[in-house]
Motif scaffolding. Structure first.
Motif, PDB file in Angstrom:
ATOM      1  N   ARG A  81      12.476  -0.139  -9.101  1.00  0.00           N
ATOM      2  CA  ARG A  81      12.028  -0.274 -10.504  1.00  0.00           C
ATOM      3  C   ARG A  81      13.131  -0.006 -11.520  1.00  0.00           C
ATOM      4  N   LEU A  82      14.294   0.340 -11.064  1.00  0.00           N
ATOM      5  CA  LEU A  82      15.414   0.666 -11.944  1.00  0.00           C
ATOM      6  C   LEU A  82      15.791  -0.542 -12.800  1.00  0.00           C
ATOM      7  N   LYS A  83      15.872  -0.337 -14.106  1.00  0.00           N
ATOM      8  CA  LYS A  83      16.369  -1.380 -14.997  1.00  0.00           C
ATOM      9  C   LYS A  83      17.890  -1.247 -15.040  1.00  0.00           C
ATOM     10  N   VAL A  84      18.563  -2.342 -14.730  1.00  0.00           N
ATOM     11  CA  VAL A  84      20.024  -2.335 -14.675  1.00  0.00           C
ATOM     12  C   VAL A  84      20.575  -3.152 -15.840  1.00  0.00           C
ATOM     13  N   TYR A  85      21.296  -2.473 -16.709  1.00  0.00           N
ATOM     14  CA  TYR A  85      21.986  -3.107 -17.834  1.00  0.00           C
ATOM     15  C   TYR A  85      23.459  -3.133 -17.465  1.00  0.00           C
ATOM     16  N   CYS A  86      24.057  -4.302 -17.509  1.00  0.00           N
ATOM     17  CA  CYS A  86      25.447  -4.432 -17.064  1.00  0.00           C
ATOM     18  C   CYS A  86      26.266  -5.173 -18.109  1.00  0.00           C
ATOM     19  N   PHE A  87      27.491  -4.718 -18.301  1.00  0.00           N
ATOM     20  CA  PHE A  87      28.413  -5.460 -19.156  1.00  0.00           C
ATOM     21  C   PHE A  87      29.739  -5.607 -18.434  1.00  0.00           C
ATOM     22  N   SER A  88      30.399  -6.711 -18.713  1.00  0.00           N
ATOM     23  CA  SER A  88      31.694  -6.991 -18.102  1.00  0.00           C
ATOM     24  C   SER A  88      32.564  -7.739 -19.099  1.00  0.00           C
ATOM     25  N   SER A  89      33.832  -7.852 -18.776  1.00  0.00           N
ATOM     26  CA  SER A  89      34.787  -8.498 -19.680  1.00  0.00           C
ATOM     27  C   SER A  89      35.517  -9.625 -18.981  1.00  0.00           C
ATOM     28  N   LEU A  90      35.599 -10.758 -19.668  1.00  0.00           N
ATOM     29  CA  LEU A  90      36.428 -11.849 -19.174  1.00  0.00           C
ATOM     30  C   LEU A  90      37.887 -11.433 -19.274  1.00  0.00           C
ATOM     31  N   LEU A  91      38.653 -11.804 -18.284  1.00  0.00           N
ATOM     32  CA  LEU A  91      40.068 -11.464 -18.272  1.00  0.00           C
ATOM     33  C   LEU A  91      40.782 -12.140 -19.438  1.00  0.00           C
ATOM     34  N   ARG A  92      41.472 -11.357 -20.213  1.00  0.00           N
ATOM     35  CA  ARG A  92      42.156 -11.909 -21.380  1.00  0.00           C
ATOM     36  C   ARG A  92      43.532 -12.438 -21.023  1.00  0.00           C
ATOM     37  N   THR A  93      44.030 -13.285 -21.887  1.00  0.00           N
ATOM     38  CA  THR A  93      45.415 -13.725 -21.846  1.00  0.00           C
ATOM     39  C   THR A  93      45.939 -13.563 -23.269  1.00  0.00           C
ATOM     40  N   PRO A  94      46.432 -12.371 -23.619  1.00  0.00           N
ATOM     41  CA  PRO A  94      46.856 -12.134 -24.999  1.00  0.00           C
ATOM     42  C   PRO A  94      48.176 -12.830 -25.316  1.00  0.00           C
ATOM     43  N   ARG A  95      48.419 -13.005 -26.605  1.00  0.00           N
ATOM     44  CA  ARG A  95      49.685 -13.611 -27.051  1.00  0.00           C
ATOM     45  C   ARG A  95      50.871 -12.790 -26.579  1.00  0.00           C
ATOM     46  N   GLN A  96      50.728 -11.476 -26.616  1.00  0.00           N
ATOM     47  CA  GLN A  96      51.788 -10.583 -26.156  1.00  0.00           C
ATOM     48  C   GLN A  96      51.159  -9.260 -25.755  1.00  0.00           C
ATOM     49  N   SER A  97      51.901  -8.462 -25.017  1.00  0.00           N
ATOM     50  CA  SER A  97      51.359  -7.200 -24.550  1.00  0.00           C
ATOM     51  C   SER A  97      52.456  -6.153 -24.494  1.00  0.00           C
ATOM     52  N   TYR A  98      52.062  -4.932 -24.837  1.00  0.00           N
ATOM     53  CA  TYR A  98      52.987  -3.804 -24.777  1.00  0.00           C
ATOM     54  C   TYR A  98      52.273  -2.623 -24.143  1.00  0.00           C
ATOM     55  N   GLY A  99      53.019  -1.754 -23.525  1.00  0.00           N
ATOM     56  CA  GLY A  99      52.468  -0.493 -23.079  1.00  0.00           C
ATOM     57  C   GLY A  99      51.775  -0.492 -21.739  1.00  0.00           C
ATOM     58  N   GLY A 100      52.050  -1.454 -20.884  1.00  0.00           N
ATOM     59  CA  GLY A 100      51.529  -1.407 -19.529  1.00  0.00           C
ATOM     60  C   GLY A 100      50.053  -1.710 -19.369  1.00  0.00           C
TER      61      GLY A 100
END
Length: 186
Positions: A81-100
């Motif tokens: 009977r457990l109600k499961v609420y789930c969220f996830s994220s699509l893998l991003r491809t940012p313009r640039q990235s810093y900091g590991g």
């Protein structure tokens, strides 16, 4: 205020920007603490990869990812009977990235990977364009093949994970399922 007791996992199991979470410990905690629960809110990124940043930088095989998604079914077996609420994220491809917060090669090739993704998306929406196709070809020749392969595999694995999670949603496993874009550019 509403008569609900909120229980959260110990901080040491969770991720931060610089430290990955512990998916196995989280699974064990989740199974133990949902037996008498009414509902649970799950971050699939934490349970599958160890956290949001780790969803971008992990070295997990496609099989490990799918196996971790399949473990979700144990929740319903233990507590139907457990109600499961789930969220996830699509893998991003940012313009640039810093900091590991992206794979190591991304600081050097991220801008080009972003452009390949941008042009590919454009061609899928508006149709084939010879200039865009030429730019994609040129960029793929500039990026070492192992980095391109890694980028495409990460995206494929992430997409496959979302298809598996969507299948669970379609089969009414989740009471609610949300997918975020993780600060994606249009």
């Amino acid at each position: 205020a509403y008569g609900y007791e909120v229980v959260v996992p110990p901080t040491g199991m969770l991720s931060s920007r610089s430290k990955g979470g512990n998916p196995e410990a989280l699974w064990n905690w989740l199974l133990k603490n949902t037996k008498d629960a009414t509902a649970v809110v799950i971050s699939s990124d934490s349970l599958i990869y160890g956290g949001l940043v780790q969803s971008r930088t992990h070295l997990l095989s496609a099989q490990v990812i799918i196996n971790r998604i399949e473990k979700l079914k144990e929740l319903k077996k233990a507590s139907p009977r457990l109600k499961v609420y789930c969220f996830s994220s699509l893998l991003r491809t940012p313009r640039q990235s810093y900091g590991g917060v992206e794979p190591p090669d991304y600081e050097q090739y991220g801008e080009w990977l972003f452009r390949i993704g941008e042009l590919t998306d454009k061609s899928e929406i508006y149709g084939y364009d010879l200039l865009d196709a030429t730019e994609i070809k040129n960029l793929t020749e500039l990026i070492p093949q192992e980095y391109l392969k890694d980028w495409f595999e990460r995206r494929r694995n992430n997409l496959d994970a979302h298809f598996a999670l969507a299948k669970l949603a379609r089969n009414k496993f989740f009471h609610y399922y949300a997918v975020g874009k993780d600060d994606q550019a249009p």
